[in-house]
Design a protein around this motif. Structure first.
Motif, PDB file in Angstrom:
ATOM      1  N   TYR A   1      -7.557   3.230 -10.081  1.00 23.59           N
ATOM      2  CA  TYR A   1      -5.534   3.078  -9.778  1.00 23.59           C
ATOM      3  C   TYR A   1      -5.338   2.180  -9.175  1.00 23.59           C
ATOM      4  O   TYR A   1      -5.881   2.362  -8.262  1.00 23.59           O
ATOM      5  CB  TYR A   1      -5.546   5.061  -9.637  1.00 23.59           C
ATOM      6  N   PRO A   2      -4.212   1.565  -9.780  1.00 30.72           N
ATOM      7  CA  PRO A   2      -3.900   0.297  -8.717  1.00 30.72           C
ATOM      8  C   PRO A   2      -3.087   1.024  -7.110  1.00 30.72           C
ATOM      9  O   PRO A   2      -2.540   1.825  -7.488  1.00 30.72           O
ATOM     10  CB  PRO A   2      -2.128   0.228  -9.748  1.00 30.72           C
ATOM     11  N   GLU A   3      -3.101   0.158  -6.252  1.00 35.41           N
ATOM     12  CA  GLU A   3      -2.297   0.487  -5.279  1.00 35.41           C
ATOM     13  C   GLU A   3      -1.312   0.722  -5.619  1.00 35.41           C
ATOM     14  O   GLU A   3      -0.574  -0.066  -6.137  1.00 35.41           O
ATOM     15  CB  GLU A   3      -3.314  -0.598  -4.466  1.00 35.41           C
ATOM     16  N   ALA A   4      -0.684   1.976  -5.099  1.00 33.09           N
ATOM     17  CA  ALA A   4       0.666   2.294  -4.769  1.00 33.09           C
ATOM     18  C   ALA A   4       1.597   2.023  -3.839  1.00 33.09           C
ATOM     19  O   ALA A   4       1.188   1.735  -3.027  1.00 33.09           O
ATOM     20  CB  ALA A   4       0.848   3.950  -5.923  1.00 33.09           C
ATOM     21  N   GLU A   5       2.797   1.726  -4.620  1.00 33.81           N
ATOM     22  CA  GLU A   5       3.938   1.468  -2.742  1.00 33.81           C
ATOM     23  C   GLU A   5       4.144   2.625  -2.080  1.00 33.81           C
ATOM     24  O   GLU A   5       4.532   3.312  -2.522  1.00 33.81           O
ATOM     25  CB  GLU A   5       4.989   1.150  -3.679  1.00 33.81           C
ATOM     26  N   LEU A   6       4.243   2.508  -1.252  1.00 34.97           N
ATOM     27  CA  LEU A   6       3.883   3.665  -0.130  1.00 34.97           C
ATOM     28  C   LEU A   6       5.572   3.679   0.883  1.00 34.97           C
ATOM     29  O   LEU A   6       6.374   2.793   0.866  1.00 34.97           O
ATOM     30  CB  LEU A   6       3.196   3.767   1.519  1.00 34.97           C
ATOM     31  N   THR A   7       5.765   5.094   0.402  1.00 35.90           N
ATOM     32  CA  THR A   7       7.450   5.419   2.001  1.00 35.90           C
ATOM     33  C   THR A   7       6.923   5.066   3.215  1.00 35.90           C
ATOM     34  O   THR A   7       6.189   4.357   3.637  1.00 35.90           O
ATOM     35  CB  THR A   7       7.499   6.411   1.930  1.00 35.90           C
TER      36      THR A   7
END
Length: 271
Positions: A122-128
Motif C-alpha cells: 500500500y502506498p505511503e499515505a500522507e499523515l496529519t
C-alpha cells in the motif's frame, strides 16, 4: 504455552474449541500479542476451532535473526494442527499477513477478517500534522534506544489514536493496551525480518474470492482509515464495519459490539 519449532523460530500458539469445528485463526496487531483476542475466544470457541499465534517479533514466539515468511509460519501452524482451511482474522500487521496468505494460498483461506489493517504494498499515505508529531516522538525514542519509552508512546498512539487522550478513556482499557504491548519490548532490539509477498497484495486484491469483513475504528490513524476504504473497493466480496468509539484495538475497546458483528458475519457466510 505450546510452541512449534520451525526453521529459525519457535512459534507460540494456542487452541480452543473442538478440532472438528470450522477453524478460525486469529493474528494480532504489531502493538499487541495473541492475548488481544481474549474477549472473543470463549464465544468463538462454542462453534469453532480457534487457533491463535504470535508471529515472529511479537509475544512469546522466539526467533533467530534470519529471513523468513509469515505465510510459511501460518501454514506450518495450521499443518501441525491438521487444519486444511480457516477463516483468518488479522488485526493491523496480522491483517496484512491474512491478505497475503489469501493470495499465496487461497485453498487455505475460507474467509478473511481485517481489523485496522491494509494490504502489503500500500502506498505511503500522507499523515496529519499531529500524526507526524507522534511518529517523530517514536523515532526519537528509537534513536535514544529507550525501548520502555518507545513501548509507552507506541501503545498510546495506537490504542487511543491521534485525536484522543488516554486520560479521557476507560483506565482499564488503557492499562490493558499497555499490558498487551509490553511483551513485545524484548523483540525491539532483535526485529524480525519477514520476506515480503512478491508481487505485493495492493494490486492483486481482486483475485481474492473469499468473503471478507473489513473493520476500522473511527479514531484509528488516517492511513489506516484510508486502507479500510481501499479494501472495501478492491476486495470483490467485502463487508465493512466502522467502530465509532474505538481506535486501533476495536475488538477490545468495543468488545461486545465487535464480537456480535464478527459472529453474525461468520454465521451469514457459513464459516
Amino acid at each position: 504455552m505450546p510452541r512449534l519449532t520451525v526453521p529459525g523460530a519457535e512459534l507460540a500458539f494456542e487452541t480452543d474449541g473442538r478440532a472438528s469445528s470450522p477453524a478460525v485463526l486469529l493474528l494480532p496487531t504489531g502493538v499487541a500479542t495473541m492475548r488481544m483476542w481474549d474477549p472473543q475466544v470463549a464465544e468463538l470457541a462454542t462453534g469453532h476451532f480457534v487457533v491463535r499465534m504470535d508471529p515472529r517479533g511479537s509475544g512469546a514466539t522466539r526467533h533467530d535473526d534470519v529471513p523468513y515468511s509469515d505465510r510459511d509460519d501460518v501454514r506450518s501452524v495450521l499443518d501441525h494442527l491438521g487444519v486444511e482451511r480457516a477463516t483468518v482474522v488479522g488485526a493491523g500487521r496480522g491483517g496484512t499477513i491474512a491478505l497475503d496468505l489469501a493470495l499465496e494460498s487461497p485453498e487455505r483461506v475460507s474467509g478473511l477478517v481485517v481489523v485496522g489493517g491494509g494490504p502489503s504494498g500500500y502506498p505511503e499515505a500522507e499523515l496529519t500534522r499531529e500524526e507526524h508529531r507522534r511518529i517523530d516522538e517514536l523515532d526519537a525514542a528509537i534513536a535514544a534506544s529507550d525501548m520502555a519509552l518507545l513501548m509507552r508512546l507506541e501503545t498510546a498512539l495506537w490504542a487511543a489514536g491521534p485525536l484522543r487522550l488516554e486520560s479521557n478513556l476507560d483506565p482499564a482499557f488503557v492499562a490493558l493496551a499497555h499490558e498487551l504491548n509490553a511483551p513485545n519490548a524484548i523483540h525491539a532490539d532483535h526485529p524480525a525480518r519477514p520476506e515480503p509477498l512478491e508481487p505485493p497484495a495492493y494490486d492483486r486484491l481482486g483475485d481474492i474470492r473469499s468473503p471478507a469483513l473489513v473493520v476500522v475504528g473511527d479514531y484509528d490513524l488516517s492511513a489506516t482509515r484510508a486502507q479500510y476504504e481501499y479494501l472495501l473497493e478492491a476486495l470483490p466480496a467485502a463487508t465493512g464495519f466502522r467502530c465509532h468509539e474505538a481506535a486501533h484495538l476495536a475488538n477490545i475497546e468495543r468488545r461486545g459490539e465487535f464480537t456480535h458483528v464478527l459472529l453474525d458475519w461468520l454465521g451469514e457466510h457459513g464459516l
